[in-house]
Design a protein around this motif. Sequence first.
Motif, PDB file in Angstrom:
ATOM      1  N   ILE A   1       0.571  -1.297  -0.140  1.00 51.83           N
ATOM      2  CA  ILE A   1       0.090  -0.298   0.194  1.00 51.83           C
ATOM      3  C   ILE A   1       0.584   1.059   0.209  1.00 51.83           C
ATOM      4  N   GLU A   2       2.020   1.160   0.935  1.00 49.46           N
ATOM      5  CA  GLU A   2       2.840   2.468   1.032  1.00 49.46           C
ATOM      6  C   GLU A   2       3.773   2.959  -0.271  1.00 49.46           C
ATOM      7  N   ILE A   3       4.175   1.771  -1.167  1.00 45.15           N
ATOM      8  CA  ILE A   3       4.687   1.475  -2.133  1.00 45.15           C
ATOM      9  C   ILE A   3       3.921   2.048  -3.129  1.00 45.15           C
ATOM     10  N   CYS A   4       2.060   1.418  -2.780  1.00 43.41           N
ATOM     11  CA  CYS A   4       1.351   2.865  -4.181  1.00 43.41           C
ATOM     12  C   CYS A   4       1.755   3.811  -3.967  1.00 43.41           C
ATOM     13  N   GLU A   5       1.006   4.478  -2.291  1.00 43.35           N
ATOM     14  CA  GLU A   5       0.979   5.730  -2.617  1.00 43.35           C
ATOM     15  C   GLU A   5       2.374   6.172  -2.485  1.00 43.35           C
ATOM     16  N   ARG A   6       3.182   5.891  -2.400  1.00 43.99           N
ATOM     17  CA  ARG A   6       4.451   6.711  -2.724  1.00 43.99           C
ATOM     18  C   ARG A   6       4.528   6.619  -4.351  1.00 43.99           C
ATOM     19  N   LEU A   7       3.755   5.414  -4.727  1.00 46.30           N
ATOM     20  CA  LEU A   7       4.335   6.187  -6.656  1.00 46.30           C
ATOM     21  C   LEU A   7       2.897   6.664  -7.403  1.00 46.30           C
ATOM     22  N   GLU A   8       2.131   7.537  -6.480  1.00 44.01           N
ATOM     23  CA  GLU A   8       0.845   8.264  -7.051  1.00 44.01           C
ATOM     24  C   GLU A   8       0.147   7.305  -7.197  1.00 44.01           C
ATOM     25  N   ARG A   9       0.082   6.426  -7.619  1.00 45.47           N
ATOM     26  CA  ARG A   9      -0.802   4.472  -7.926  1.00 45.47           C
ATOM     27  C   ARG A   9      -0.610   5.144  -9.860  1.00 45.47           C
ATOM     28  N   LEU A  10       0.288   5.778 -10.370  1.00 52.39           N
ATOM     29  CA  LEU A  10       0.601   5.716 -12.039  1.00 52.39           C
ATOM     30  C   LEU A  10       0.712   4.027 -12.412  1.00 52.39           C
TER      31      LEU A  10
END
Length: 801
Positions: free
Chosen positions: A233-242
């Motif tokens: 989840i944190e990875i997704c957020e870090r990458l702006e969910r792009l």
Amino acid sequence: MSPALTGSCIKLGPRQHPIETGKRQPSPDSQDLVTREVSRNLSATTVTTPGMAPSFVGRSREIDEIVRLLGHSRVVTIMGAPGAGKTRLALEVAARISKQFGGGGVYLCDLAPIVDPSLVPTAVATALGFAPEMVGDLGALVSDRIGETSTLILLDNCEHVTAEVGMTMHRILSDAPGLRMLATSRERLRMTGEAAWNLPSLSLEEALQLLAMRAAAVDATFAVNVQTRSALIEICERLERLPLALELVAPRLALLPAAEVLRMLSDALGLLTGGERRSRHQTMAAALDWSVRLLPARSARDLWRLSVFPARFTLQGVVTVLEASAAEAVDRVAVLRDASLLVADTTGVSARFRLLEPIRQYALAHLVGGPIEDDVRRLHAAYVVSRAEWIGARLLGTNEQAAALDAFVELLPDMRQALKWCHDAQPSWTGAIMGDTGWAWEITSRLREGEALERRALAVTSDHTVRARLLVRLASLVQRRDMLEPADLANQAIAEARQGESPRELALALCFSAAYDLSDSGEEKFREAVAIADETSDALIPVFASTFRGGRCALRHDFEAASAHQASALATSHAIGDPWLTTQATTNLVRACRQQNDLVSARKHLRAALSALIEHPHWLAAPYVLRESAFLASRTGRPADALRLASACRRIAGEIGIPIAQLAEAEETARGALAGRSKPAKHASEGERLSLMDALKLALDVAETPAQFASRRTARRDPATGLTERECEVVRLIAAGLTNREISAKLFITERSAEGHVERIRNKLDVRSRSQIAAWAEERGLATTPIDENQSVPRFNKSGT
């Protein structure tokens, strides 16, 4: 032969993508090529797992919103950062709403490979099914063809040519009220009535799904669990969910624990506690930076090098630009593919590779101005020179012409880029490229661009043989629109060839020059050309000599001699297996036979030319064949079709930008035959709206009508019902259960013609339905003959049954 694509423009057709299209024929295309093109346009939200087809993740709310916007606005632009999934979303939207555009169809135009903004109108025209190098008022042409018919065009990757897209589409949309436009761009197009919509990031659940599926594609054992969910989840957020950023990170999850990937990513993005949040553009750039830093140093340089290709590229291109063996090149490409930086398409006979456009732009920014740019551009140009040489060796006089033309169309984006670089950096390569590919510009109907590039190459070429080659190709291009300059160009080519080392170029130049020289010296030039052919055993030269000799005889009104020469050209071109020259020679022979009033022979040869053109459509050859078809129709009892074919011929010739003489004679004959019976303007208007393929099918229908019976068609009717021979064929097909569309394909006629036949049959038999027609056929024994899919429909016998 594959379609002549400009700017990677295609029409999405049946079985190519979930998008369904209407009845209009696509521009000449290879179905396999179109399918591959669609797959290449899938964005990062396309995920693949072993043994499964690509799937689309989420975006249901976004799709609904774009569909709603298209219902209220004729121009909708999907905006977003690189890697946001604009292209894939646009394709999915088009697929979902395709049935709404069943009348006109859905068309795709990818503008990413367009480097010269002036090519945008050409790209759009080609995508809509017009000639590859359309001439004239595009808005008026689209209005005639589309008008109020519900049609959708998807313009992908508009950000670098927004002004040109706006100007081009403004006129088209004004003239075609049924057309709607869906575009993808990083910024607004600033068009009147534009609904610009910013694509949001994926939802958290969609981002997790994409990340998990993409990681599982690398490691089938990967799964989201209680221990890894928070880190993911944190990875997704870090990458702006792009989507694309998630695609880049996913392969690392197959190698490292999620927590370790998160730590590395956070360090790379500078998003540790207290860090400021970046924009989506910055996040995408940072994700690419991080992904590239994890590559071996050589792989990063490979990425910069491969960004020199403006579109997809071959393994040979990789070998050349990376300066590696084939085996080594495959290994190095595999590293980039495994890192989700490169896409490989292995569906064809040979592999094709590409960089997703955001990645290519990112890599290109590192190449341009860098220490290796000049070297890479030189290697890329060398690759183009090599491919051009391969193409040139197969363009004329061989049975490999179709493969050469496919290669030419695919190479176009690279050629345009390389020619621009070579003009100043390596002038001799400019002449080599244009000399080798010169015939292809003509065959694929890119007359003006080919002429401009040939002249530009001549200005920087000093080698006599190459100059002779360029002058011959230029003369051939120019003679399509100008009957004066080619003679001068041919004479210049003779002078250059006599100082060079190419007997073929000298012979071809002599043939071109002799065609315009009606004095005795003209015949001497032909004899010298034939002598060169005898000395070198070059089968191509006699084709040119016979063709131009035939044309010269026609100018002198010696039509019998013209027929003999054109027949010789046809026999030789057929023997060497050259489709283009065979079509040209056949068309010339049709004209010579028609000028002698030998309509039986003209019909026979015309049918052969049309069958070849329907199988391998050539925009440039079509007007000449349609003109002869109009003449035949006007003289064989089909005046309405003569006017339709003449109008279609005039319109297509206008699109290409070539003059077509003598059409007025066929039209005058047809109007005289129709006097008092129908309105000629109506038939002419119908012809103007025919697509290339429909016009060719109508012409074939005319050519299949026996010339000896055409003027007294009532003699070939069923005595009891008045059905014509063709109507009896239609009755058999109806009895066999075929639809109008299937009948049109079986008989090589338009669907409209098939509908007309059915309606006339109903009236003559005084029945109301197809089932009643079938029952009538059964009673008369017309339905007893089996339909063989590999044979033509059987004719009715002399008794009329």
